[in-house]
Design a protein around this motif. Sequence first.
Motif, PDB file in Angstrom:
ATOM      1  N   ARG A 169     -16.586  -3.966 -10.439  1.00  0.00           N
ATOM      2  CA  ARG A 169     -17.722  -4.833 -10.754  1.00  0.00           C
ATOM      3  C   ARG A 169     -17.222  -6.267 -10.868  1.00  0.00           C
ATOM      4  O   ARG A 169     -16.353  -6.580 -11.658  1.00  0.00           O
ATOM      5  CB  ARG A 169     -18.366  -4.428 -12.088  1.00  0.00           C
ATOM      6  CG  ARG A 169     -18.885  -3.025 -12.088  1.00  0.00           C
ATOM      7  CD  ARG A 169     -20.157  -2.933 -11.304  1.00  0.00           C
ATOM      8  NE  ARG A 169     -20.626  -1.546 -11.293  1.00  0.00           N
ATOM      9  CZ  ARG A 169     -21.196  -0.992 -10.274  1.00  0.00           C
ATOM     10  NH1 ARG A 169     -21.385  -1.682  -9.188  1.00  0.00           N
ATOM     11  NH2 ARG A 169     -21.594   0.253 -10.315  1.00  0.00           N
ATOM     12  N   GLY A 170     -17.759  -7.120 -10.049  1.00  0.00           N
ATOM     13  CA  GLY A 170     -17.336  -8.513 -10.049  1.00  0.00           C
ATOM     14  C   GLY A 170     -18.366  -9.388 -10.732  1.00  0.00           C
ATOM     15  O   GLY A 170     -19.451  -8.950 -11.116  1.00  0.00           O
ATOM     16  N   GLU A 171     -18.012 -10.628 -10.868  1.00  0.00           N
ATOM     17  CA  GLU A 171     -18.951 -11.577 -11.435  1.00  0.00           C
ATOM     18  C   GLU A 171     -19.981 -11.945 -10.372  1.00  0.00           C
ATOM     19  O   GLU A 171     -19.806 -11.679  -9.197  1.00  0.00           O
ATOM     20  CB  GLU A 171     -18.211 -12.835 -11.915  1.00  0.00           C
ATOM     21  CG  GLU A 171     -17.608 -13.664 -10.820  1.00  0.00           C
ATOM     22  CD  GLU A 171     -16.258 -13.148 -10.338  1.00  0.00           C
ATOM     23  OE1 GLU A 171     -15.810 -13.649  -9.305  1.00  0.00           O
ATOM     24  OE2 GLU A 171     -15.684 -12.238 -10.953  1.00  0.00           O
ATOM     25  N   ASN A 172     -21.061 -12.566 -10.798  1.00  0.00           N
ATOM     26  CA  ASN A 172     -22.074 -13.017  -9.843  1.00  0.00           C
ATOM     27  C   ASN A 172     -21.461 -14.066  -8.934  1.00  0.00           C
ATOM     28  O   ASN A 172     -20.812 -14.996  -9.392  1.00  0.00           O
ATOM     29  CB  ASN A 172     -23.283 -13.597 -10.576  1.00  0.00           C
ATOM     30  CG  ASN A 172     -24.055 -12.517 -11.296  1.00  0.00           C
ATOM     31  OD1 ASN A 172     -24.000 -11.360 -10.915  1.00  0.00           O
ATOM     32  ND2 ASN A 172     -24.764 -12.886 -12.336  1.00  0.00           N
ATOM     33  N   ARG A 173     -21.699 -13.920  -7.668  1.00  0.00           N
ATOM     34  CA  ARG A 173     -21.097 -14.836  -6.710  1.00  0.00           C
ATOM     35  C   ARG A 173     -22.116 -15.859  -6.257  1.00  0.00           C
ATOM     36  O   ARG A 173     -23.301 -15.589  -6.147  1.00  0.00           O
ATOM     37  CB  ARG A 173     -20.572 -14.064  -5.520  1.00  0.00           C
ATOM     38  CG  ARG A 173     -19.477 -13.123  -5.950  1.00  0.00           C
ATOM     39  CD  ARG A 173     -18.719 -12.602  -4.781  1.00  0.00           C
ATOM     40  NE  ARG A 173     -17.595 -11.828  -5.293  1.00  0.00           N
ATOM     41  CZ  ARG A 173     -17.183 -10.707  -4.788  1.00  0.00           C
ATOM     42  NH1 ARG A 173     -17.784 -10.212  -3.745  1.00  0.00           N
ATOM     43  NH2 ARG A 173     -16.162 -10.081  -5.305  1.00  0.00           N
ATOM     44  N   ILE A 194     -22.005 -19.935   1.878  1.00  0.00           N
ATOM     45  CA  ILE A 194     -22.244 -19.121   3.070  1.00  0.00           C
ATOM     46  C   ILE A 194     -23.557 -19.523   3.729  1.00  0.00           C
ATOM     47  O   ILE A 194     -23.637 -19.638   4.951  1.00  0.00           O
ATOM     48  CB  ILE A 194     -22.254 -17.625   2.706  1.00  0.00           C
ATOM     49  CG1 ILE A 194     -20.868 -17.199   2.231  1.00  0.00           C
ATOM     50  CG2 ILE A 194     -22.695 -16.782   3.885  1.00  0.00           C
ATOM     51  CD1 ILE A 194     -20.811 -15.788   1.709  1.00  0.00           C
ATOM     52  N   THR A 195     -24.594 -19.757   2.934  1.00  0.00           N
ATOM     53  CA  THR A 195     -25.905 -20.045   3.501  1.00  0.00           C
ATOM     54  C   THR A 195     -25.958 -21.399   4.209  1.00  0.00           C
ATOM     55  O   THR A 195     -26.783 -21.590   5.095  1.00  0.00           O
ATOM     56  CB  THR A 195     -26.994 -20.002   2.415  1.00  0.00           C
ATOM     57  OG1 THR A 195     -26.674 -20.913   1.379  1.00  0.00           O
ATOM     58  CG2 THR A 195     -27.122 -18.605   1.841  1.00  0.00           C
ATOM     59  N   ILE A 208     -27.664 -21.657   9.545  1.00  0.00           N
ATOM     60  CA  ILE A 208     -28.450 -22.301  10.603  1.00  0.00           C
ATOM     61  C   ILE A 208     -27.558 -22.854  11.715  1.00  0.00           C
ATOM     62  O   ILE A 208     -27.846 -22.622  12.899  1.00  0.00           O
ATOM     63  CB  ILE A 208     -29.385 -23.377  10.019  1.00  0.00           C
ATOM     64  CG1 ILE A 208     -30.470 -22.695   9.187  1.00  0.00           C
ATOM     65  CG2 ILE A 208     -30.009 -24.223  11.126  1.00  0.00           C
ATOM     66  CD1 ILE A 208     -31.411 -23.639   8.500  1.00  0.00           C
ATOM     67  N   PRO A 209     -26.450 -23.556  11.407  1.00  0.00           N
ATOM     68  CA  PRO A 209     -25.592 -24.004  12.523  1.00  0.00           C
ATOM     69  C   PRO A 209     -25.021 -22.851  13.347  1.00  0.00           C
ATOM     70  O   PRO A 209     -24.935 -22.951  14.576  1.00  0.00           O
ATOM     71  CB  PRO A 209     -24.475 -24.782  11.830  1.00  0.00           C
ATOM     72  CG  PRO A 209     -25.048 -25.204  10.536  1.00  0.00           C
ATOM     73  CD  PRO A 209     -26.011 -24.138  10.141  1.00  0.00           C
ATOM     74  N   LEU A 210     -24.654 -21.759  12.710  1.00  0.00           N
ATOM     75  CA  LEU A 210     -24.132 -20.625  13.459  1.00  0.00           C
ATOM     76  C   LEU A 210     -25.205 -19.972  14.318  1.00  0.00           C
ATOM     77  O   LEU A 210     -24.932 -19.548  15.450  1.00  0.00           O
ATOM     78  CB  LEU A 210     -23.513 -19.602  12.513  1.00  0.00           C
ATOM     79  CG  LEU A 210     -22.169 -19.998  11.910  1.00  0.00           C
ATOM     80  CD1 LEU A 210     -21.707 -18.949  10.914  1.00  0.00           C
ATOM     81  CD2 LEU A 210     -21.134 -20.198  12.994  1.00  0.00           C
TER      82      LEU A 210
END
Length: 60
Positions: free
Chosen positions: A28-32, A37-38, A42-44
């Motif tokens: 379980r990780g922390e909220n990322r 990433i977002t 759009i450019p990709l």
Amino acid sequence: MGTLLIILAVLFVSLIIIIPLIERYAPRGENRNYRHITRWFIPLMMLIFVLQLVRHFFMS
């Protein structure tokens, strides 16, 4: 055709088995924060669109 069905069956069964195991035993990780990433989304997508146009007009 038989080989394709065997491959699809193995993939389906492995997903049914592996996904619950990953969900159960994954740490379980922390909220990322996904903002970094977002901003590339759009450019990709535009790059993929241009590459598909080039492929369509010059490779067919």
